[in-house]
Design a protein around this motif. Structure first.
Motif, mmCIF file in Angstrom:
data_model
loop_
_atom_site.group_PDB
_atom_site.id
_atom_site.type_symbol
_atom_site.label_atom_id
_atom_site.label_comp_id
_atom_site.label_asym_id
_atom_site.label_seq_id
_atom_site.Cartn_x
_atom_site.Cartn_y
_atom_site.Cartn_z
ATOM 1 N N CYS A 1 0.823 -1.208 0.000
ATOM 2 C CA CYS A 1 0.000 0.000 0.000
ATOM 3 C C CYS A 1 0.861 1.264 0.000
ATOM 4 C CB CYS A 1 -0.933 -0.002 1.208
ATOM 5 S SG CYS A 1 -2.269 -1.215 1.113
ATOM 6 N N VAL A 2 1.954 1.233 0.774
ATOM 7 C CA VAL A 2 2.875 2.370 0.787
ATOM 8 C C VAL A 2 3.492 2.568 -0.596
ATOM 9 C CG1 VAL A 2 5.071 3.225 1.694
ATOM 10 C CG2 VAL A 2 3.397 2.217 3.255
ATOM 11 N N LEU A 3 3.887 1.457 -1.229
ATOM 12 C CA LEU A 3 4.475 1.545 -2.563
ATOM 13 C C LEU A 3 3.475 2.124 -3.564
ATOM 14 C CD1 LEU A 3 6.746 0.961 -4.551
ATOM 15 C CD2 LEU A 3 5.864 -1.376 -4.780
ATOM 16 N N ILE A 4 2.227 1.660 -3.498
ATOM 17 C CA ILE A 4 1.199 2.166 -4.406
ATOM 18 C C ILE A 4 0.956 3.653 -4.175
ATOM 19 C CG2 ILE A 4 -1.272 2.039 -4.960
ATOM 20 C CD1 ILE A 4 -1.079 -0.986 -4.369
ATOM 21 N N SER A 5 0.912 4.055 -2.910
ATOM 22 C CA SER A 5 0.687 5.469 -2.609
ATOM 23 C C SER A 5 1.850 6.334 -3.090
ATOM 24 C CB SER A 5 0.473 5.663 -1.100
ATOM 25 O OG SER A 5 1.670 5.443 -0.380
#
Length: 230
Positions: free
Chosen positions: A76-80
């Motif tokens: 999720c951090v990578l996507i954000s």
């Protein structure tokens, strides 16, 4: 402490500071915001390089509940971050103005808001999942020498989390997460320090949730494994 550990701590600390400053978009100015965003991207890349062993082990070993959630949070951090990078490139008027991008400003603004606020929440939860490492370092450094001081720190964490609930509601962070409004409102007469104080508390809330949520899951898994072995 090794040099690599020191670099890792400095990198993570700088990421935390930049994350808070990035949330204060209009208070720090658009041009500064763009350069801070680029700095954040560089630090995230460095963070993953320093922790590449974790990436290399993603497809190895057994996945329990805590590891599943940790992996989901990292994704999720990578996507954000990717969303912030793409939308920031679309909206840039200074640092990346040389890019041949035209149009898409409305989409970029919505994507940037979603990426920024969900990234803030996910990064804070991710930090909470690894809070035991920070506490262990504090113990080794002698910062937590007694049980009384440890209890005091836990009470302080609880107070920060409690104020974080108020700050979360006051700053309408939930509205931004759910896209109930497409514009972030700032009080330009408010000192930057007061704004950051509320966001530190909101971050503390999610760190607290991540830390104690992970501890609770580990206890459940240990109890279940104990019953299974019986």
């Amino acid at each position: 402490m090794t040099r690599k550990q020191a670099v890792r701590i400095c990198t993570d600390g700088a990421m935390t500071v930049l994350l808070l400053l990035l949330m204060a978009y209009s208070l720090v100015g658009a041009q500064a915001h763009e350069w801070l965003g680029i700095g954040m991207f560089v630090l995230v890349v460095l963070h993953h390089v320093l922790n590449r062993k974790w990436t290399e082990s993603v497809m190895q070993g057994r996945y329990r509940a805590v590891r599943v959630l940790q992996t989901v949070l990292v994704c999720c951090v990578l996507i954000s971050m990717l969303g912030s990078m793409v939308s920031g490139s679309i909206l840039s008027r200074y640092a990346l103005s040389f890019l041949p991008i035209s149009g898409g400003k409305s989409f970029g603004r919505v994507l940037h808001m979603l990426s920024a606020y969900w990234g803030f929440v996910c990064m804070s939860l991710h930090l909470g999942f690894h809070w035991d490492i920070i506490l262990s370092m504090a113990h080794r450094a002698g910062l937590v020498k007694s049980a009384a001081r440890g209890r005091l720190l836990r009470y302080l964490g609880l107070l920060i989390a409690a104020y974080g609930i108020y700050a979360f509601a006051k700053r309408e962070i939930g509205n931004y997460l759910l896209l109930q409004t497409q514009f972030v409102f700032f009080d330009f007469e408010e000192p930057l320090g007061l704004f950051l104080l509320d966001y530190v508390a909101a971050m503390g809330l999610f760190v607290w949730i991540g830390h104690y949520g992970a501890k609770g899951l580990r206890r459940i898994v240990r109890r279940r494994d104990g019953k299974t072995s019986d």
